[in-house]
Design a protein around this motif. Sequence first.
Motif, PDB file in Angstrom:
ATOM      1  N   LYS A  35       0.835  -1.205   0.000  1.00 26.94           N
ATOM      2  CA  LYS A  35       0.000   0.000   0.000  1.00 26.94           C
ATOM      3  C   LYS A  35       0.871   1.255   0.000  1.00 26.94           C
ATOM      4  O   LYS A  35       1.976   1.250   0.541  1.00 26.94           O
ATOM      5  CB  LYS A  35      -0.868   0.011   1.251  1.00 26.94           C
ATOM      6  N   THR A  36       0.327   2.309  -0.584  1.00 27.72           N
ATOM      7  CA  THR A  36       0.995   3.609  -0.504  1.00 27.72           C
ATOM      8  C   THR A  36       0.057   4.575   0.228  1.00 27.72           C
ATOM      9  O   THR A  36      -1.161   4.358   0.296  1.00 27.72           O
ATOM     10  CB  THR A  36       1.339   4.175  -1.907  1.00 27.72           C
ATOM     11  N   VAL A  37       0.637   5.637   0.732  1.00 24.68           N
ATOM     12  CA  VAL A  37      -0.143   6.593   1.526  1.00 24.68           C
ATOM     13  C   VAL A  37      -0.936   7.495   0.589  1.00 24.68           C
ATOM     14  O   VAL A  37      -0.398   8.032  -0.390  1.00 24.68           O
ATOM     15  CB  VAL A  37       0.806   7.435   2.417  1.00 24.68           C
ATOM     16  N   ASP A  38      -2.224   7.653   0.914  1.00 29.24           N
ATOM     17  CA  ASP A  38      -3.073   8.570   0.129  1.00 29.24           C
ATOM     18  C   ASP A  38      -3.045   9.931   0.825  1.00 29.24           C
ATOM     19  O   ASP A  38      -3.610  10.087   1.917  1.00 29.24           O
ATOM     20  CB  ASP A  38      -4.495   8.000   0.087  1.00 29.24           C
ATOM     21  N   PRO A  39      -2.436  10.963   0.233  1.00 27.72           N
ATOM     22  CA  PRO A  39      -2.321  12.265   0.907  1.00 27.72           C
ATOM     23  C   PRO A  39      -3.691  12.878   1.216  1.00 27.72           C
ATOM     24  O   PRO A  39      -3.812  13.684   2.137  1.00 27.72           O
ATOM     25  CB  PRO A  39      -1.573  13.134  -0.110  1.00 27.72           C
ATOM     26  N   ALA A  40      -4.721  12.481   0.472  1.00 28.42           N
ATOM     27  CA  ALA A  40      -6.049  13.061   0.682  1.00 28.42           C
ATOM     28  C   ALA A  40      -6.642  12.681   2.029  1.00 28.42           C
ATOM     29  O   ALA A  40      -7.494  13.395   2.563  1.00 28.42           O
ATOM     30  CB  ALA A  40      -6.981  12.612  -0.436  1.00 28.42           C
ATOM     31  N   THR A  41      -6.227  11.543   2.592  1.00 32.60           N
ATOM     32  CA  THR A  41      -6.805  11.091   3.872  1.00 32.60           C
ATOM     33  C   THR A  41      -5.791  11.130   5.009  1.00 32.60           C
ATOM     34  O   THR A  41      -6.112  10.757   6.137  1.00 32.60           O
ATOM     35  CB  THR A  41      -7.330   9.648   3.739  1.00 32.60           C
ATOM     36  N   ALA A  42      -4.578  11.537   4.705  1.00 35.53           N
ATOM     37  CA  ALA A  42      -3.511  11.454   5.713  1.00 35.53           C
ATOM     38  C   ALA A  42      -3.728  12.462   6.846  1.00 35.53           C
ATOM     39  O   ALA A  42      -4.320  13.527   6.638  1.00 35.53           O
ATOM     40  CB  ALA A  42      -2.160  11.704   5.059  1.00 35.53           C
ATOM     41  N   GLY A  43      -3.284  12.109   8.031  1.00 40.01           N
ATOM     42  CA  GLY A  43      -3.414  12.978   9.203  1.00 40.01           C
ATOM     43  C   GLY A  43      -2.074  13.229   9.871  1.00 40.01           C
ATOM     44  O   GLY A  43      -1.013  12.885   9.322  1.00 40.01           O
ATOM     45  N   THR A  44      -2.125  13.787  11.056  1.00 40.02           N
ATOM     46  CA  THR A  44      -0.895  14.172  11.767  1.00 40.02           C
ATOM     47  C   THR A  44      -0.991  13.760  13.235  1.00 40.02           C
ATOM     48  O   THR A  44      -2.031  13.936  13.863  1.00 40.02           O
ATOM     49  CB  THR A  44      -0.694  15.699  11.687  1.00 40.02           C
ATOM     50  N   ILE A  45       0.101  13.249  13.740  1.00 45.39           N
ATOM     51  CA  ILE A  45       0.208  13.036  15.193  1.00 45.39           C
ATOM     52  C   ILE A  45       1.334  13.950  15.677  1.00 45.39           C
ATOM     53  O   ILE A  45       2.461  13.859  15.184  1.00 45.39           O
ATOM     54  CB  ILE A  45       0.518  11.575  15.548  1.00 45.39           C
ATOM     55  N   SER A  46       0.991  14.807  16.582  1.00 48.71           N
ATOM     56  CA  SER A  46       2.028  15.679  17.148  1.00 48.71           C
ATOM     57  C   SER A  46       1.970  15.559  18.664  1.00 48.71           C
ATOM     58  O   SER A  46       1.061  14.926  19.213  1.00 48.71           O
ATOM     59  CB  SER A  46       1.811  17.124  16.709  1.00 48.71           C
ATOM     60  N   PHE A 106       7.302  17.122  18.947  1.00 48.10           N
ATOM     61  CA  PHE A 106       7.490  16.333  17.718  1.00 48.10           C
ATOM     62  C   PHE A 106       6.229  16.423  16.874  1.00 48.10           C
ATOM     63  O   PHE A 106       5.146  16.786  17.374  1.00 48.10           O
ATOM     64  CB  PHE A 106       7.800  14.869  18.045  1.00 48.10           C
ATOM     65  N   GLU A 107       6.353  16.093  15.610  1.00 46.97           N
ATOM     66  CA  GLU A 107       5.204  16.084  14.709  1.00 46.97           C
ATOM     67  C   GLU A 107       5.445  15.046  13.610  1.00 46.97           C
ATOM     68  O   GLU A 107       6.476  15.090  12.935  1.00 46.97           O
ATOM     69  CB  GLU A 107       5.026  17.476  14.090  1.00 46.97           C
ATOM     70  N   LEU A 108       4.497  14.122  13.493  1.00 48.93           N
ATOM     71  CA  LEU A 108       4.592  13.102  12.448  1.00 48.93           C
ATOM     72  C   LEU A 108       3.473  13.378  11.453  1.00 48.93           C
ATOM     73  O   LEU A 108       2.297  13.131  11.724  1.00 48.93           O
ATOM     74  CB  LEU A 108       4.441  11.696  13.046  1.00 48.93           C
ATOM     75  N   LYS A 109       3.848  13.931  10.296  1.00 54.15           N
ATOM     76  CA  LYS A 109       2.852  14.376   9.310  1.00 54.15           C
ATOM     77  C   LYS A 109       2.600  13.276   8.272  1.00 54.15           C
ATOM     78  O   LYS A 109       3.413  12.370   8.106  1.00 54.15           O
ATOM     79  CB  LYS A 109       3.389  15.605   8.571  1.00 54.15           C
ATOM     80  N   ASN A 110       1.487  13.472   7.565  1.00 54.03           N
ATOM     81  CA  ASN A 110       1.167  12.650   6.394  1.00 54.03           C
ATOM     82  C   ASN A 110       1.020  11.159   6.717  1.00 54.03           C
ATOM     83  O   ASN A 110       1.406  10.290   5.948  1.00 54.03           O
ATOM     84  CB  ASN A 110       2.254  12.859   5.320  1.00 54.03           C
ATOM     85  N   THR A 165      -5.090   5.940  17.643  1.00 51.91           N
ATOM     86  CA  THR A 165      -5.877   5.647  16.443  1.00 51.91           C
ATOM     87  C   THR A 165      -6.143   6.965  15.726  1.00 51.91           C
ATOM     88  O   THR A 165      -6.638   7.920  16.324  1.00 51.91           O
ATOM     89  CB  THR A 165      -7.202   4.944  16.808  1.00 51.91           C
ATOM     90  N   LEU A 166      -5.806   6.968  14.468  1.00 52.56           N
ATOM     91  CA  LEU A 166      -5.903   8.197  13.675  1.00 52.56           C
ATOM     92  C   LEU A 166      -6.934   7.999  12.559  1.00 52.56           C
ATOM     93  O   LEU A 166      -6.809   7.060  11.759  1.00 52.56           O
ATOM     94  CB  LEU A 166      -4.519   8.504  13.076  1.00 52.56           C
ATOM     95  N   GLY A 167      -7.927   8.870  12.544  1.00 52.07           N
ATOM     96  CA  GLY A 167      -8.925   8.789  11.479  1.00 52.07           C
ATOM     97  C   GLY A 167      -8.471   9.573  10.257  1.00 52.07           C
ATOM     98  O   GLY A 167      -7.440  10.251  10.283  1.00 52.07           O
ATOM     99  N   PRO A 168      -9.259   9.544   9.166  1.00 51.34           N
ATOM    100  CA  PRO A 168      -8.888  10.296   7.954  1.00 51.34           C
ATOM    101  C   PRO A 168      -8.788  11.796   8.243  1.00 51.34           C
ATOM    102  O   PRO A 168      -9.654  12.357   8.917  1.00 51.34           O
ATOM    103  CB  PRO A 168     -10.038   9.994   6.979  1.00 51.34           C
ATOM    104  N   ASN A 169      -7.731  12.401   7.790  1.00 50.07           N
ATOM    105  CA  ASN A 169      -7.458  13.847   7.937  1.00 50.07           C
ATOM    106  C   ASN A 169      -7.443  14.325   9.389  1.00 50.07           C
ATOM    107  O   ASN A 169      -7.584  15.514   9.657  1.00 50.07           O
ATOM    108  CB  ASN A 169      -8.511  14.671   7.162  1.00 50.07           C
ATOM    109  N   GLU A 170      -7.279  13.417  10.295  1.00 51.50           N
ATOM    110  CA  GLU A 170      -7.339  13.782  11.713  1.00 51.50           C
ATOM    111  C   GLU A 170      -5.983  14.287  12.196  1.00 51.50           C
ATOM    112  O   GLU A 170      -4.930  13.871  11.676  1.00 51.50           O
ATOM    113  CB  GLU A 170      -7.761  12.559  12.536  1.00 51.50           C
ATOM    114  N   ALA A 171      -6.019  15.145  13.197  1.00 49.24           N
ATOM    115  CA  ALA A 171      -4.781  15.605  13.849  1.00 49.24           C
ATOM    116  C   ALA A 171      -4.900  15.240  15.324  1.00 49.24           C
ATOM    117  O   ALA A 171      -5.867  15.623  15.976  1.00 49.24           O
ATOM    118  CB  ALA A 171      -4.606  17.089  13.678  1.00 49.24           C
ATOM    119  N   LYS A 172      -3.990  14.472  15.807  1.00 46.07           N
ATOM    120  CA  LYS A 172      -4.049  14.039  17.210  1.00 46.07           C
ATOM    121  C   LYS A 172      -2.817  14.524  17.954  1.00 46.07           C
ATOM    122  O   LYS A 172      -1.735  14.657  17.378  1.00 46.07           O
ATOM    123  CB  LYS A 172      -4.133  12.519  17.281  1.00 46.07           C
ATOM    124  N   THR A 173      -3.021  14.739  19.233  1.00 44.57           N
ATOM    125  CA  THR A 173      -1.894  15.176  20.078  1.00 44.57           C
ATOM    126  C   THR A 173      -1.681  14.131  21.170  1.00 44.57           C
ATOM    127  O   THR A 173      -2.641  13.659  21.770  1.00 44.57           O
ATOM    128  CB  THR A 173      -2.227  16.536  20.727  1.00 44.57           C
TER     129      THR A 173
END
Lengths: 310, 256
Positions: free
Chosen positions: B38-49, B213-217, B240-248
Motif C-alpha cells: 500500500k501507498t499513503v493517500d495524501p487526501a486522507t492522511a493525518g498528523t500526530i504531534s 514532535f510532529e509526524l505528518k502525512n 488511532t488516527l482517522g482520515p485527515n485527523e490531527a491528534k496530540t
Amino acid sequence: MHTPYRPRLHRYALATAAATLLLLVAGGLVTSNDAGLSVPDWPLSYGSLFPPMVGGIVYEHSHRVIAALVGLMTIGLAVWLARVEHRTWVRYLAYAALALVVLQGILGGLTVLFYMPRPISIAHATMAQIFFTTVAALALFTSQWWLTAATRPSTKASRRAVQFARLTTLTILAQLILGAAYRHGGLGITPHLLGAGAVLVATSWTNRLVRRADFAVGVVTRLRILLSSLVGTQILLGFGAWWAVVRNQQALQPLPEMVGLTVAHLACGALTLATATLLWLALHRVTMSAESADLRATIGSPALQEGGRR
Amino acid sequence: MKVHVMLILVSALLALGNLSCGKKEEAPTTQETPAAGKTVDPATAGTISGIVKFTGTPPPPVRLRMDADAACARMHAGAVQVREVETDASGGLARVVVYVKEGLEGYTFPPATEAIELDQEGCMYKPRVLAVRTGQPIEILNSDDTTHNIHPIPKVNREWNRSQPPKGEKIVDSFARQEVAIPVKCNIHPWMQAYIAVIAHPYFQVTGESGTFELKNLPPGTYTLEAWHEKLGTTTQQVTLGPNEAKTVEFVFQGS
C-alpha cells in the motif's frame, strides 16, 4: 647428560617473563580504557608502524609494540634453548611457549578484525595468563635452584601437598577463565565470586599441607607465603575492581579508579597463577622419589656452572 | 638441534604470513526492501504531534575529561559537561526519538536518498542522537584536528569500525535494518557517544530543546508510537488516527 646452569639464559628467561607481565598490564589497560578497537586495522596500526599516539591509540598501539617485543624475546628464548638445552621436555616447553605467543598474536588480531567477539576476547585473555605462566616455568627450569636442588624422600604428606598444589593451580586457572568471561561480558559475577571462594579454600589447604609436610626448602617456603599473600591481595583487589566496575556502568567514560583497580586485579591474578604453578613444580622437584630416577637424570643435577664450574 | 632452530624459524615466518593475510572481508549488506504494498493517500492522511516530558530531577551534568588527547582539550575554553537528560524550563525532553513502531505493516515508501550528516566537532558527536531511514546515506565528517574512529555497535545491522584522519574525507555509509538505536563510539576518545536510530519508514522525529514532535502525512490507522531516550529507555502509546485527523499525544518519562 647433565644440564649446566647458564645464568645468562636464566636471566633472559626472567626478563621474558617480566616483559610478559608488562604485556598483560598493557592488555588490561586496553580493555579497561575501552580502547580495543581504537586502531581499526591489524597487523599495522593505521597502515603504519607509527600511528598518531593519542587517546585510546596510546593503549592499543603500546600493547601491540610490547607484544611484538615479547614475541621476539620468546623466539630468542626458544632458539637459545634449542641450541643449548639438553632436557628435551624443556626444549619442547619452549616451543610450546613460542606456539602460544604466535597463537596469542593471531587471537589479538582477530579481536580487532571481528570487533571483539566475546569467545575470542576471553580466549585471548586466558591465553595471556597461560603464556605468562609457561614463561615463568621456563625461568624456573633454567634456574640454578632447579638444577641443583636436593630431593628428599617422598612421603604420604609430601605427595598430598604436591597433589593439592596441582589442584590449586588448576582452580586458579579456572578462576582466571571465569574472570575473563565476566570482564568480557560472557558471564555474570556469581561464577567468579564462587571461584574466588574455591581458590581461597584450595590455597589455604595447600598452605596447610605444605607446612605439615615440613619441606624445609627456602624456595618452597617463599613461594608458599607469596601465594597466600597474593590470594589475599587479589580478593581485596577483586572486590575493589567489582565496586569500580559497577560504579563505572553509568559513567560516560572509563574512570581512573576502575582502570587502576581492574588492571591491578588482572596483574595480581597472573602472578597468583604463576606462583601457584611454580610452587607446584618446586614441590614436585624436591619430592621426586627414587622411582623417578629417569626424570631426575633429565633434570640435570648435579649442575655445572656455565664454563664448567661445579 | 639445527632442525629445531629451522622449525622455529619456519613457524615464525608462517605466523608472520598469517598476520599479513588476516584482513577481514566485510560482509555484503542486504537492504530491507519490503515487497510492493500500500501507498499513503495524501487526501486522507493525518498528523500526530505532541511533546515528550520529563518529570523529576534530571541527573546533574557530567564533566568530561578530554586530557587523553591534547587536541580535544584545546578545542574547549573550559570544562566540557554533558547532560544526558536535557530538559527545558517546562520539562520538555530533548533528544528523544519518537517513531511509529507498529501499524504501518503493508505500506511501502520511496527510499530516502538525502544524506544525513553526523559531525565530529570538539571531540563530540553532533548531533548526539540522529534518526535515519533504512538505507539512507549517513555522511560522517571530522571537523577536528585529531583522528577519530567511528564504531557503530548495532545488534541487528552490520558492525563496522573505521578511522578518519583530522579533517579527513567524509565517510558515507548506511544501515539496512530497522534498529532503535545503534550506539556509536569513538574508541580513541571514550567519552564520545552518539546514537543512530534506523527506521524503516518516514514517520519519526528527534525532539528538539522543547521536547515537541510532529509526524505528518500518516495514513489513517491504529499505531503504536514509541519514544526512545538514550538514558531513560522507552515508553509506548497506542493512537488511532482517522482520515485527515490531527491528534496530540504526550509522553512522560519519570525521573528518580
